[in-house]
Scaffold this active site. Structure first.
Site, PDB file in Angstrom:
ATOM      1  CD  GLU A 280      -2.619  -0.929   2.676  1.00  0.00           C
ATOM      2  OE1 GLU A 280      -2.691   0.153   3.119  1.00  0.00           O
ATOM      3  OE2 GLU A 280      -3.397  -1.825   2.989  1.00  0.00           O
ATOM      4  CD  GLU A 331     -12.271   0.871   0.892  1.00  0.00           C
ATOM      5  OE1 GLU A 331     -12.646  -0.392   1.495  1.00  0.00           O
ATOM      6  OE2 GLU A 331     -11.192   1.316   0.888  1.00  0.00           O
ATOM      7  CE  LYS A 334     -10.049   1.973   5.383  1.00  0.00           C
ATOM      8  NZ  LYS A 334      -8.718   2.063   4.713  1.00  0.00           N
ATOM      9  CD  GLU A 342      -7.899   5.263   7.350  1.00  0.00           C
ATOM     10  OE1 GLU A 342      -8.125   4.201   6.830  1.00  0.00           O
ATOM     11  OE2 GLU A 342      -6.539   5.429   7.321  1.00  0.00           O
TER      12      GLU A 342
END
Ligand SMILES: *[C@@H]1O[C@H](CO)[C@@H](O)[C@H](O)[C@H]1NC(C)=O
Ligand SMILES: *[C@@H]1O[C@H](CO)[C@@H](O)[C@H](O)[C@H]1NC(C)=O
Ligand SMILES: *[C@@H]1O[C@H](CO)[C@@H](O)[C@H](O)[C@H]1NC(C)=O
Ligand SMILES: *[C@@H]1O[C@H](CO)[C@@H](O)[C@H](O)[C@H]1NC(C)=O
Ligand SMILES: *[C@@H]1O[C@H](CO)[C@@H](O)[C@H](O)[C@H]1NC(C)=O
Ligand SMILES: *[C@@H]1O[C@H](CO)[C@@H](O)[C@H](O)[C@H]1NC(C)=O
Ligand SMILES: *[C@@H]1O[C@H](CO)[C@@H](O)[C@H](O)[C@H]1NC(C)=O
Length: 495
Positions: A280, A331, A334, A342
């Site tokens: 990542e 997303e 999250k 985030e």
């Protein structure tokens, strides 16, 4: 993905490496094959209204993205890759590790159900199985320390027994907090964290025996976000004017410094030739001061240029780097425990719109990404503040909406922070209304909400319309529709 999956609190590793010290570093010769280099993407699915897998896979193909890293092995997602030749990394979530560590049968069934069944002619090109996700993260307090290596061993054996040992590699993605620089702030001082040294030895022996790469997540963004004095240029591959000298090695960016911190730790523990994948790396676009489109574009574009130039790093010059961008899509579910950024790591929005130009070939030429096609939306209508409502009830209604819906774009320094008090309320109401699939009752808010067909978006602040869920995909739970069940004010508004 776990709650803390981007969290890297406080370790000295995050501090800039700026001391000038003479240290000898061991140059690394030829590594064994295994990592071919290149750029992939992380596709997490912690979204209230996930795009249908088929649409995402088409979007990946349209943009020539050839490697994808997943966080589980959801059959709807994995099956969508059949016949595409896209390399897929599937994953075993941390909460399954103890079961798989304890039972070779459990490992065999996992591999049968989630790997072997897709490997028919024209099936899915599964290359890696990630065993856990950052299982040694300090924040987990050792919960997964005793089960990770046994789970890895069982999965590797199951792959070997299925004759897949050469084709599919089991790996363990680790947070960079497994590393320490012993407070020297130099890459050459890299070691594995004291408490996990014996475990790391076992883990590396297993990876080495199976010619599998070491996988580490690297976040220059968090270095900057956690330390306001962090030199910006160094985060953005732009530190040539003020390089960091580590012996004879010159560091102009924190990505290389972090990567070589790992290389040094691998040398120190006896695996100098271990190949490395960066599982990542990325930059968020909203939810915090330094999370914005310009910074994300600059970081990711410079990263791609660096990775695809095949320059390598000072300790591994000329060796191909393999990185997976975090992340493909935003997303909205999250955990925001690490920060409001985030939910905004995507190079694409939740609905597959490109946020900024990004040249995935690293040539810096025509960077336009192609957006998702055939996305089906809910009707084009929004829930906003009714100015005739009883304003004494506003704060609690806004707090209620933001307890469930995503209000992170309202944060200080974020895209919707300057839309004013009434704007704040409208944003919160709309987020909740869309989350609940525009359920008629969910725009009531004690008379403070009203539905409109006039788009309330401003230049910087987008009021969303959610994706229409196709049947079979999970929607928000019924409890969301129960007014004021367990009100927790996560956001505090001033009007
Ligand atoms: C993808 O690759 C093909 C073949 O190399 C090329 O023709 C096409 O332009 C590429 N598309 C994008 C969006 O980069
Ligand atoms: C296959 O993976 C899915 C998703 O991770 C999981 O729910 C299922 O239990 C796995 N199958 C087996 C046999 O473990
Ligand atoms: C780890 O320990 C800290 C401090 O004792 C605690 O606050 C935290 O909830 C624990 N985390 C987990 C995942 O157990
Ligand atoms: C892991 O094993 C060590 C050594 O046997 C033990 O002290 C520790 O409590 C175990 N940790 C967990 C979370 O089970
Ligand atoms: C690493 O690779 C070099 C060059 O191929 C080789 O000489 C050396 O023995 C290897 N080291 C280990 C520990 O495998
Ligand atoms: C990039 O390519 C697209 C599609 O061919 C074109 O519409 C666009 O104008 C190009 N942009 C640049 C900056 O060259
Ligand atoms: C809107 O909400 C944000 C987030 O709570 C806050 O920072 C901002 O000051 C609010 N704006 C107004 C005008 O109340």
């Amino acid at each position: 993905m776990m709650c803390y999956d981007k969290m890297q609190g406080g370790q000295s590793f995050n501090t800039i490496i700026w001391l000038i010290l003479v240290a000898s570093a061991i140059g690394c010769g030829c590594l064994r094959p295994g990592v071919e280099g290149g750029v992939g993407v992380n596709w997490g699915t912690m979204a209230s209204h996930p795009l249908p897998p088929r649409i995402v896979v088409n979007m990946l193909q349209a943009n020539n993205i050839s490697k994808v890293k997943l966080f589980d092995a959801d059959p709807n997602v994995v099956a969508a890759f059949a016949g595409t030749n896209i390399e897929v990394m599937i994953a075993i979530p941390n909460d399954m590790l103890d079961g798989i560590a304890a039972s070779t049968d459990a490992a065999d069934s996992w591999v049968r159900d989630n790997v072997t069944q897709y490997l028919f002619q024209g099936g899915v090109n599964i290359r890696y199985v990630a065993v856990g996700n950052e299982p040694f993260l300090k924040a987990y307090n050792g919960t997964f320390q005793n089960v990770t290596v046994p789970a890895l061993e069982n999965i590797q054996n199951s792959l070997l027994n299925a004759n897949l040992g050469g084709q599919v590699k089991a790996i363990v993605p680790l947070n960079a907090d497994v590393l320490s620089d012993g407070n020297s702030q130099l890459p050459s001082a890299g070691t594995f964290r004291g408490d996990i040294q014996p475990i790391m030895k076992d883990l590396l022996s297993l990876l080495d025996k199976n010619q599998a790469p070491f996988t580490v997540n690297i976040y220059p963004y968090l270095s900057l976000q956690q330390n306001p004095n962090f030199p910006k240029d160094y985060a953005f591959f732009d530190g040539a004017a003020n390089p960091i000298m580590d012996g004879s090695h010159v560091y102009t960016n924190v990505f290389d410094a972090n990567y070589d911190l790992l290389v040094s730790a691998l040398i120190g523990i006896g695996f100098p030739n271990m190949s490395i994948i960066v599982g990542e790396v990325g930059w968020p676009t909203d939810g915090e001061m330094s999370a914005n489109i310009l910074s994300a574009q600059k970081f990711n574009q410079e990263l791609l240029k660096h990775v695809l130039s095949n320059i390598g790093t000072p300790l591994r010059p000329g060796l191909p780097l393999e990185v997976y961008l975090f992340a493909l899509i935003d997303e909205d579910q999250k955990s925001i425990a690490p920060g409001n950024f985030e939910r905004h790591w995507g190079i694409f929005t939740f609905d597959g719109q490109s946020k900024y130009p990004l040249d995935l070939t690293g040539q810096g030429q025509n960077g336009s990404l192609l957006k998702a096609s055939d996305v089906k939306y809910l009707p084009f209508r929004w829930c906003v503040l009714n100015p005739d409502g009883d304003m004494s009830k506003l704060a609690e209604n806004v707090a209620y909406a933001c307890t469930y819906a995503d209000c992170t774009a309202l944060t200080y320094g974020s895209s919707c922070n300057s839309i004013g008090g009434p704007g704040n309320a409208s944003y919160a109401f709309n987020s909740y209304y869309q989350l609940t699939n525009q359920n008629a009752d969910s725009c009531y808010f004690e008379g403070l909400g009203m539905v409109t067909t006039a788009d309330p978006s401003t230049d910087s602040c987008k009021f969303m319309i959610e994706i229409a869920l196709s049947s079979g995909l999970r929607g928000p739970s019924a409890s969301l529709l129960m007014p004021f069940a367990g009100l927790i004010a996560l956001f505090f508004f001033s009007f």
